[in-house]
Every structure is written in C-alpha cells, then in structure tokens.
Scaffold this motif. Structure first.
Motif, PDB file in Angstrom:
ATOM      1  N   ASP A  34       0.818  -1.208   0.000  1.00 50.63           N
ATOM      2  CA  ASP A  34       0.000   0.000   0.000  1.00 50.63           C
ATOM      3  C   ASP A  34       0.858   1.267   0.000  1.00 50.63           C
ATOM      4  N   CYS A  35       1.867   1.313   0.852  1.00 56.89           N
ATOM      5  CA  CYS A  35       2.735   2.497   0.923  1.00 56.89           C
ATOM      6  C   CYS A  35       3.520   2.666  -0.375  1.00 56.89           C
ATOM      7  N   ARG A  36       3.984   1.568  -0.937  1.00 52.38           N
ATOM      8  CA  ARG A  36       4.729   1.632  -2.195  1.00 52.38           C
ATOM      9  C   ARG A  36       3.841   2.191  -3.308  1.00 52.38           C
ATOM     10  N   LYS A  37       2.625   1.673  -3.413  1.00 54.63           N
ATOM     11  CA  LYS A  37       1.701   2.121  -4.470  1.00 54.63           C
ATOM     12  C   LYS A  37       1.245   3.560  -4.242  1.00 54.63           C
ATOM     13  N   ALA A  38       0.911   3.910  -2.999  1.00 55.31           N
ATOM     14  CA  ALA A  38       0.411   5.259  -2.702  1.00 55.31           C
ATOM     15  C   ALA A  38       1.462   6.324  -2.971  1.00 55.31           C
ATOM     16  N   GLY A  39       2.730   6.004  -2.701  1.00 61.19           N
ATOM     17  CA  GLY A  39       3.786   6.996  -2.869  1.00 61.19           C
ATOM     18  C   GLY A  39       4.596   6.850  -4.136  1.00 61.19           C
ATOM     19  N   THR A  57      -5.644  22.956   6.694  1.00 66.38           N
ATOM     20  CA  THR A  57      -6.504  23.881   5.977  1.00 66.38           C
ATOM     21  C   THR A  57      -6.483  23.481   4.515  1.00 66.38           C
ATOM     22  N   GLY A  58      -7.554  23.775   3.812  1.00 65.48           N
ATOM     23  CA  GLY A  58      -7.652  23.435   2.407  1.00 65.48           C
ATOM     24  C   GLY A  58      -8.524  22.210   2.199  1.00 65.48           C
ATOM     25  N   LEU A  59      -8.968  22.037   0.980  1.00 66.01           N
ATOM     26  CA  LEU A  59      -9.835  20.920   0.630  1.00 66.01           C
ATOM     27  C   LEU A  59      -8.995  19.703   0.269  1.00 66.01           C
ATOM     28  N   VAL A  60      -9.425  18.533   0.744  1.00 64.09           N
ATOM     29  CA  VAL A  60      -8.716  17.298   0.420  1.00 64.09           C
ATOM     30  C   VAL A  60      -9.690  16.291  -0.181  1.00 64.09           C
ATOM     31  N   SER A  61      -9.147  15.396  -0.954  1.00 65.61           N
ATOM     32  CA  SER A  61      -9.858  14.202  -1.382  1.00 65.61           C
ATOM     33  C   SER A  61      -9.256  13.066  -0.591  1.00 65.61           C
ATOM     34  N   SER A  62      -9.919  11.927  -0.603  1.00 65.71           N
ATOM     35  CA  SER A  62      -9.354  10.817   0.161  1.00 65.71           C
ATOM     36  C   SER A  62      -9.582   9.493  -0.549  1.00 65.71           C
ATOM     37  N   TYR A  63      -8.726   8.570  -0.190  1.00 64.90           N
ATOM     38  CA  TYR A  63      -8.838   7.182  -0.608  1.00 64.90           C
ATOM     39  C   TYR A  63      -8.602   6.379   0.656  1.00 64.90           C
ATOM     40  N   GLY A  64      -9.650   5.744   1.153  1.00 66.36           N
ATOM     41  CA  GLY A  64      -9.549   5.120   2.468  1.00 66.36           C
ATOM     42  C   GLY A  64      -9.343   6.221   3.487  1.00 66.36           C
ATOM     43  N   GLY A  74      -0.754  15.638  -4.212  1.00 68.16           N
ATOM     44  CA  GLY A  74       0.211  15.465  -3.119  1.00 68.16           C
ATOM     45  C   GLY A  74      -0.433  14.887  -1.877  1.00 68.16           C
ATOM     46  N   ARG A  75       0.227  13.874  -1.292  1.00 68.28           N
ATOM     47  CA  ARG A  75      -0.265  13.259  -0.056  1.00 68.28           C
ATOM     48  C   ARG A  75      -0.233  14.280   1.074  1.00 68.28           C
ATOM     49  N   VAL A  76      -1.242  14.231   1.919  1.00 66.50           N
ATOM     50  CA  VAL A  76      -1.301  15.130   3.067  1.00 66.50           C
ATOM     51  C   VAL A  76      -1.107  14.342   4.351  1.00 66.50           C
ATOM     52  N   ALA A  77      -2.009  13.450   4.665  1.00 68.68           N
ATOM     53  CA  ALA A  77      -1.889  12.671   5.897  1.00 68.68           C
ATOM     54  C   ALA A  77      -2.853  11.497   5.849  1.00 68.68           C
ATOM     55  N   ARG A  78      -2.585  10.549   6.711  1.00 71.79           N
ATOM     56  CA  ARG A  78      -3.515   9.439   6.957  1.00 71.79           C
ATOM     57  C   ARG A  78      -4.015   9.679   8.371  1.00 71.79           C
ATOM     58  N   VAL A  79      -5.317   9.926   8.504  1.00 71.43           N
ATOM     59  CA  VAL A  79      -5.869  10.331   9.794  1.00 71.43           C
ATOM     60  C   VAL A  79      -6.968   9.370  10.213  1.00 71.43           C
ATOM     61  N   ASP A  80      -6.934   8.946  11.484  1.00 70.46           N
ATOM     62  CA  ASP A  80      -8.047   8.201  12.049  1.00 70.46           C
ATOM     63  C   ASP A  80      -8.483   8.904  13.331  1.00 70.46           C
ATOM     64  N   ASP A  81      -9.304   8.285  14.116  1.00 72.41           N
ATOM     65  CA  ASP A  81      -9.818   8.932  15.331  1.00 72.41           C
ATOM     66  C   ASP A  81      -8.742   9.227  16.364  1.00 72.41           C
ATOM     67  N   ASN A  82      -7.640   8.475  16.336  1.00 74.11           N
ATOM     68  CA  ASN A  82      -6.619   8.612  17.374  1.00 74.11           C
ATOM     69  C   ASN A  82      -5.308   9.215  16.916  1.00 74.11           C
ATOM     70  N   GLU A  83      -4.946   9.004  15.641  1.00 72.56           N
ATOM     71  CA  GLU A  83      -3.616   9.392  15.176  1.00 72.56           C
ATOM     72  C   GLU A  83      -3.646  10.055  13.800  1.00 72.56           C
ATOM     73  N   ALA A  84      -2.582  10.811  13.534  1.00 69.05           N
ATOM     74  CA  ALA A  84      -2.363  11.418  12.211  1.00 69.05           C
ATOM     75  C   ALA A  84      -0.973  11.010  11.749  1.00 69.05           C
ATOM     76  N   GLU A  85      -0.920  10.324  10.616  1.00 70.44           N
ATOM     77  CA  GLU A  85       0.344   9.885  10.034  1.00 70.44           C
ATOM     78  C   GLU A  85       0.726  10.875   8.939  1.00 70.44           C
ATOM     79  N   VAL A  86       1.864  11.521   9.098  1.00 70.90           N
ATOM     80  CA  VAL A  86       2.332  12.552   8.177  1.00 70.90           C
ATOM     81  C   VAL A  86       3.580  12.041   7.456  1.00 70.90           C
TER      82      VAL A  86
END
Length: 147
Positions: A34-39, A57-64, A74-86
């Motif tokens: 997943d990381c290889r394909k996403a990046g 700030t700003g509008l984002v689209s998402s996949y999962g 450009g990738r921004v972050a992977r965010v769930d209820d507890n963490e933000a992966e940058v």
C-alpha cells in the motif's frame, strides 16, 4: 498539553497546508504494498502524532483514510480517530531532526536497500501497543501477496 514544537507542511501546490504540535508518537519507514503504491516509491517515511496535534486547511480528497490534494495529488496525511500519520517528505523544513525508530514490512524491502541502522525491524506490521497480538495486515492485497 503539547510542548512548543510546531511543524508545518503542505501538498506540492500548497493548496492544502497542515501543522503538527509536539513530538511525534513514533517515526518509521514502511515497505508494504500500500505504501509503495500510494507513494510510487520503494518505501514511505512517516511520523505519527496524536490526532489532536494535527490541523489542516484546504480541501482534500481521500482514498480510504489517506488524504491528498485534489489539485496536485500530493499526499497530506492518513488520519483516524486517534492518530495522524504525516509523510516526512511533506514537511516544510528539510532535512528534519526526525529519525526513524523502526521499519515495517521488511519482507517487501528491495534487496538493494539495507536495514536502517539502530532501528527495530518488523517483517510485517509491528505489534499493537500494549498487546502481544499482531494487528491485521494493512490490506487484503498484502495478505494475498504474502501468502
């Protein structure tokens, strides 16, 4: 609640900007499919903060749970209820003082890459915090490919 460290980052075009406050919870490299394909790279380098330390700030689209800029992709972050992966590469200041502590999915690491010295190595996902069990793989594609 958070110390005074504040880091900023953005997508490639600058349409989406973000900041994180305080030290990251953990820093790593991942070689999973997943990381290889996403990046589009052999691995991804990321740092994870508590969700409440992340602002954008700003509008984002998402996949999962992965968000990206709809203009430049450009990738921004992977965010769930507890963490933000940058992604470390999306931070404004380079090089950073963020040093990976571990590598994930080393079973998929390219043969021409070597283990990062001083890091903990995980053939697949790292065990969940405070648990002896290993969490489910990142995606069904990784399960199929690992079999």
């Amino acid at each position: 609640m958070f110390d005074t460290i504040r880091r900023t980052g953005s997508c490639l075009c600058g349409g989406v900007q973000f900041s994180v406050r305080g030290p990251p919870l953990r820093i790593g490299l991942c070689h999973c499919k997943d990381c290889r394909k996403a990046g589009g790279s052999a691995y991804s380098a990321f740092a994870i903060w508590p969700r409440e330390a992340f602002e954008k700030t700003g509008l984002v689209s998402s996949y999962g749970m992965r968000s990206f800029c709809p203009t430049c992709g450009g990738r921004v972050a992977r965010v769930d209820d507890n963490e933000a992966e940058v992604m470390i590469g999306s931070l404004d200041v380079a090089p950073t003082d963020l040093v990976p502590e571990y590598e994930l999915w080393t079973a998929r690491r390219e043969t021409w890459l070597h283990a990062l010295p001083g890091t903990e190595q995980f053939e697949r996902d790292r065990p969940a915090a405070n648990s002896a069990e290993v969490p489910a793989p990142r995606s069904l594609s990784d399960v199929d490919a690992a079999a």
